[in-house]
Design a protein around this motif. Sequence first.
Motif, PDB file in Angstrom:
ATOM      1  N   ARG A 229      30.618  -3.085   7.585  1.00 30.81           N
ATOM      2  CA  ARG A 229      30.870  -2.184   6.465  1.00 30.81           C
ATOM      3  C   ARG A 229      32.277  -1.604   6.508  1.00 30.81           C
ATOM      4  NH1 ARG A 229      28.378   2.308   5.360  1.00 30.81           N
ATOM      5  NH2 ARG A 229      27.828   2.815   7.492  1.00 30.81           N
ATOM      6  N   ASN A 230      32.838  -1.443   7.720  1.00 28.91           N
ATOM      7  CA  ASN A 230      34.170  -0.837   7.816  1.00 28.91           C
ATOM      8  C   ASN A 230      35.287  -1.778   7.369  1.00 28.91           C
ATOM      9  OD1 ASN A 230      34.275  -2.632   9.941  1.00 28.91           O
ATOM     10  ND2 ASN A 230      34.297  -1.073  11.545  1.00 28.91           N
ATOM     11  N   THR A 231      34.947  -3.030   7.074  1.00 23.78           N
ATOM     12  CA  THR A 231      35.951  -3.961   6.551  1.00 23.78           C
ATOM     13  C   THR A 231      35.955  -4.001   5.029  1.00 23.78           C
ATOM     14  OG1 THR A 231      34.442  -5.876   6.549  1.00 23.78           O
ATOM     15  CG2 THR A 231      35.641  -5.402   8.602  1.00 23.78           C
ATOM     16  N   LEU A 232      35.029  -3.279   4.421  1.00 26.47           N
ATOM     17  CA  LEU A 232      34.916  -3.255   2.968  1.00 26.47           C
ATOM     18  C   LEU A 232      35.727  -2.103   2.388  1.00 26.47           C
ATOM     19  CD1 LEU A 232      31.065  -3.819   2.689  1.00 26.47           C
ATOM     20  CD2 LEU A 232      32.843  -5.514   2.248  1.00 26.47           C
ATOM     21  N   PRO A 233      35.970  -2.128   1.074  1.00 24.86           N
ATOM     22  CA  PRO A 233      36.636  -0.986   0.426  1.00 24.86           C
ATOM     23  C   PRO A 233      35.798   0.274   0.594  1.00 24.86           C
ATOM     24  CG  PRO A 233      36.571  -2.906  -1.037  1.00 24.86           C
ATOM     25  CD  PRO A 233      35.691  -3.226   0.129  1.00 24.86           C
TER      26      PRO A 233
ATOM     27  N   MET B 191      16.241  -3.760  16.017  1.00 23.01           N
ATOM     28  CA  MET B 191      17.046  -2.719  15.387  1.00 23.01           C
ATOM     29  C   MET B 191      16.818  -1.387  16.099  1.00 23.01           C
ATOM     30  SD  MET B 191      16.788  -1.556  11.418  1.00 23.01           S
ATOM     31  CE  MET B 191      16.750  -3.289  10.947  1.00 23.01           C
ATOM     32  N   GLN B 192      17.898  -0.665  16.337  1.00 22.30           N
ATOM     33  CA  GLN B 192      17.808   0.617  17.035  1.00 22.30           C
ATOM     34  C   GLN B 192      17.635   1.794  16.087  1.00 22.30           C
ATOM     35  OE1 GLN B 192      17.657   0.900  20.456  1.00 22.30           O
ATOM     36  NE2 GLN B 192      17.551  -1.342  20.337  1.00 22.30           N
ATOM     37  N   GLU B 193      18.241   1.692  14.907  1.00 23.33           N
ATOM     38  CA  GLU B 193      18.159   2.788  13.945  1.00 23.33           C
ATOM     39  C   GLU B 193      18.521   2.280  12.561  1.00 23.33           C
ATOM     40  OE1 GLU B 193      20.946   5.788  14.977  1.00 23.33           O
ATOM     41  OE2 GLU B 193      22.688   4.463  14.872  1.00 23.33           O
ATOM     42  N   VAL B 194      18.161   3.070  11.567  1.00 23.16           N
ATOM     43  CA  VAL B 194      18.526   2.799  10.178  1.00 23.16           C
ATOM     44  C   VAL B 194      19.593   3.794   9.772  1.00 23.16           C
ATOM     45  CG1 VAL B 194      17.723   2.806   7.784  1.00 23.16           C
ATOM     46  CG2 VAL B 194      16.275   1.864   9.581  1.00 23.16           C
ATOM     47  N   ASN B 195      20.624   3.313   9.133  1.00 30.45           N
ATOM     48  CA  ASN B 195      21.708   4.184   8.701  1.00 30.45           C
ATOM     49  C   ASN B 195      21.243   5.004   7.502  1.00 30.45           C
ATOM     50  OD1 ASN B 195      24.090   5.418   8.071  1.00 30.45           O
ATOM     51  ND2 ASN B 195      25.057   3.593   7.227  1.00 30.45           N
ATOM     52  N   ILE B 196      20.836   6.226   7.727  1.00 24.81           N
ATOM     53  CA  ILE B 196      20.256   7.032   6.647  1.00 24.81           C
ATOM     54  C   ILE B 196      21.324   7.654   5.756  1.00 24.81           C
ATOM     55  CG2 ILE B 196      18.188   7.563   7.964  1.00 24.81           C
ATOM     56  CD1 ILE B 196      19.369  10.318   8.547  1.00 24.81           C
ATOM     57  N   TYR B 197      22.567   7.551   6.163  1.00 25.53           N
ATOM     58  CA  TYR B 197      23.628   8.129   5.342  1.00 25.53           C
ATOM     59  C   TYR B 197      24.531   7.066   4.745  1.00 25.53           C
ATOM     60  CZ  TYR B 197      22.260  12.249   7.951  1.00 25.53           C
ATOM     61  OH  TYR B 197      21.532  13.257   8.510  1.00 25.53           O
ATOM     62  N   GLY B 198      24.142   5.802   4.911  1.00 27.71           N
ATOM     63  CA  GLY B 198      25.054   4.713   4.552  1.00 27.71           C
ATOM     64  C   GLY B 198      25.564   4.740   3.142  1.00 27.71           C
TER      65      GLY B 198
ATOM     66  N   MET C  62      21.022  -1.166   6.975  1.00 28.67           N
ATOM     67  CA  MET C  62      20.809  -1.936   8.206  1.00 28.67           C
ATOM     68  C   MET C  62      22.020  -2.826   8.455  1.00 28.67           C
ATOM     69  SD  MET C  62      16.756  -2.917   7.698  1.00 28.67           S
ATOM     70  CE  MET C  62      16.823  -3.155   5.910  1.00 28.67           C
ATOM     71  N   PRO C  63      23.099  -2.272   8.973  1.00 26.88           N
ATOM     72  CA  PRO C  63      24.327  -3.035   9.183  1.00 26.88           C
ATOM     73  C   PRO C  63      24.157  -4.283  10.046  1.00 26.88           C
ATOM     74  CG  PRO C  63      24.721  -0.688   9.465  1.00 26.88           C
ATOM     75  CD  PRO C  63      23.240  -0.862   9.355  1.00 26.88           C
ATOM     76  N   CYS C  64      23.109  -4.318  10.874  1.00 28.10           N
ATOM     77  CA  CYS C  64      22.911  -5.467  11.764  1.00 28.10           C
ATOM     78  C   CYS C  64      22.586  -6.751  11.002  1.00 28.10           C
ATOM     79  CB  CYS C  64      21.821  -5.171  12.782  1.00 28.10           C
ATOM     80  SG  CYS C  64      20.176  -4.912  12.065  1.00 28.10           S
TER      81      CYS C  64
ATOM     82  N   GLU D 215       0.818  -1.216   0.000  1.00 24.43           N
ATOM     83  CA  GLU D 215       0.000   0.000   0.000  1.00 24.43           C
ATOM     84  C   GLU D 215       0.857   1.274   0.000  1.00 24.43           C
ATOM     85  OE1 GLU D 215      -1.890  -3.457   1.953  1.00 24.43           O
ATOM     86  OE2 GLU D 215      -0.039  -2.313   2.334  1.00 24.43           O
ATOM     87  N   THR D 216       2.013   1.206   0.617  1.00 20.04           N
ATOM     88  CA  THR D 216       2.873   2.396   0.744  1.00 20.04           C
ATOM     89  C   THR D 216       4.212   2.241   0.058  1.00 20.04           C
ATOM     90  OG1 THR D 216       3.704   1.538   2.865  1.00 20.04           O
ATOM     91  CG2 THR D 216       1.817   3.048   2.938  1.00 20.04           C
ATOM     92  N   HIS D 217       4.496   1.040  -0.455  1.00 26.46           N
ATOM     93  CA  HIS D 217       5.798   0.749  -1.075  1.00 26.46           C
ATOM     94  C   HIS D 217       6.934   1.044  -0.100  1.00 26.46           C
ATOM     95  CE1 HIS D 217       4.172   1.077  -5.475  1.00 26.46           C
ATOM     96  NE2 HIS D 217       3.829  -0.063  -4.862  1.00 26.46           N
ATOM     97  N   THR D 218       6.762   0.602   1.135  1.00 28.55           N
ATOM     98  CA  THR D 218       7.785   0.804   2.157  1.00 28.55           C
ATOM     99  C   THR D 218       7.963  -0.467   2.983  1.00 28.55           C
ATOM    100  OG1 THR D 218       6.133   1.625   3.740  1.00 28.55           O
ATOM    101  CG2 THR D 218       7.308   3.269   2.405  1.00 28.55           C
ATOM    102  N   PHE D 219       9.136  -0.542   3.645  1.00 27.00           N
ATOM    103  CA  PHE D 219       9.374  -1.590   4.641  1.00 27.00           C
ATOM    104  C   PHE D 219       8.988  -1.017   6.003  1.00 27.00           C
ATOM    105  CE2 PHE D 219      12.425  -2.582   1.270  1.00 27.00           C
ATOM    106  CZ  PHE D 219      12.196  -3.933   1.081  1.00 27.00           C
ATOM    107  N   VAL D 220       8.149  -1.730   6.716  1.00 27.40           N
ATOM    108  CA  VAL D 220       7.721  -1.283   8.035  1.00 27.40           C
ATOM    109  C   VAL D 220       8.668  -1.886   9.067  1.00 27.40           C
ATOM    110  CG1 VAL D 220       5.858  -1.246   9.717  1.00 27.40           C
ATOM    111  CG2 VAL D 220       5.333  -1.121   7.272  1.00 27.40           C
ATOM    112  N   LEU D 221       9.456  -1.036   9.702  1.00 23.22           N
ATOM    113  CA  LEU D 221      10.455  -1.454  10.680  1.00 23.22           C
ATOM    114  C   LEU D 221      10.115  -0.883  12.048  1.00 23.22           C
ATOM    115  CD1 LEU D 221      13.676  -0.734   8.561  1.00 23.22           C
ATOM    116  CD2 LEU D 221      12.365  -2.859   8.692  1.00 23.22           C
ATOM    117  N   PRO D 222      10.711  -1.398  13.111  1.00 18.63           N
ATOM    118  CA  PRO D 222      10.448  -0.857  14.446  1.00 18.63           C
ATOM    119  C   PRO D 222      10.786   0.628  14.568  1.00 18.63           C
ATOM    120  CG  PRO D 222      11.562  -2.974  14.598  1.00 18.63           C
ATOM    121  CD  PRO D 222      11.581  -2.593  13.158  1.00 18.63           C
ATOM    122  N   VAL D 223      11.734   1.097  13.738  1.00 18.39           N
ATOM    123  CA  VAL D 223      12.151   2.501  13.828  1.00 18.39           C
ATOM    124  C   VAL D 223      11.379   3.396  12.861  1.00 18.39           C
ATOM    125  CG1 VAL D 223      14.458   1.936  14.633  1.00 18.39           C
ATOM    126  CG2 VAL D 223      14.015   2.050  12.173  1.00 18.39           C
TER     127      VAL D 223
END
Length: 262
Positions: free
Chosen positions: A211-215, A249-256, A203-205, A37-45
Amino acid sequence: MVENYLRATGFYHVSKIGVIREFHPLLAALVERWRPETHTFVLPVGEVTVTLEDVAYIFGLPIDGEAVSGWTDSSGYFVQSQSHAIFGREPEVSSSSKSYIKLGWVRRVRDAEPLDTEDSVRRYVRCHIFCLLGSTLFTDKSTAYAHAKYLPLLRDFDRIHTYSWGSACLAHLYRALCRASRFDTKEMDGPLNLLFVWAWERMPCIAPVPRNTLPPAEIPVAKRWSHSARTTAWSSNTVVTFRHHIDYMQEVNIYGSCEFYF
């Protein structure tokens, strides 16, 4: 020389992405959170979704321009004439549907090009783009065929870059997620590489590696996740495990996917 022509079409970045293996338990956990209906993922955050900006960064595709649209003609004449104009020869088509062309055959045609003339280089690039359309942007469940309806869009080489391929790819992902969310659907097609990389960046979790081990992130972001190693522990995760990670999950990485090195 091929690189310059690929850049001119807007497909250079997406052509640099390597193999990103799918993982069904994670896919199932994500689809459960999708709301058509909204084309979104519904997450706890809150509610989040894949955006055009994500497509531009993850795949490096153009998101401005003309709509990717046209007509669908399943006649043998259409497939043969368009294929001859694009590939320079008649194709091998699916026995079950004459509207589909085997990607393996297209790759063989591409690799046989001598690249000694401008026409030869353009045929090579068109073949390569057609394979990307069928294997990365607009994949179906077979992953071995691509629909002939895309051929007219590649015929005028100088117009390929004018289409908003990123918008069409995102629309294809939305449609695939909506179909997969139905109770009677067992599999999902579509640009799964886009979905997985978006999920791992945001969502790094639930990512297979930190992610910090990647190029460093650069366009296309998907490239740094290709061939990434997966630990035995991560590969043993089940749908239930990923549900747990998402639920807490505590938060979504909005700048990832926006921290890039150009």
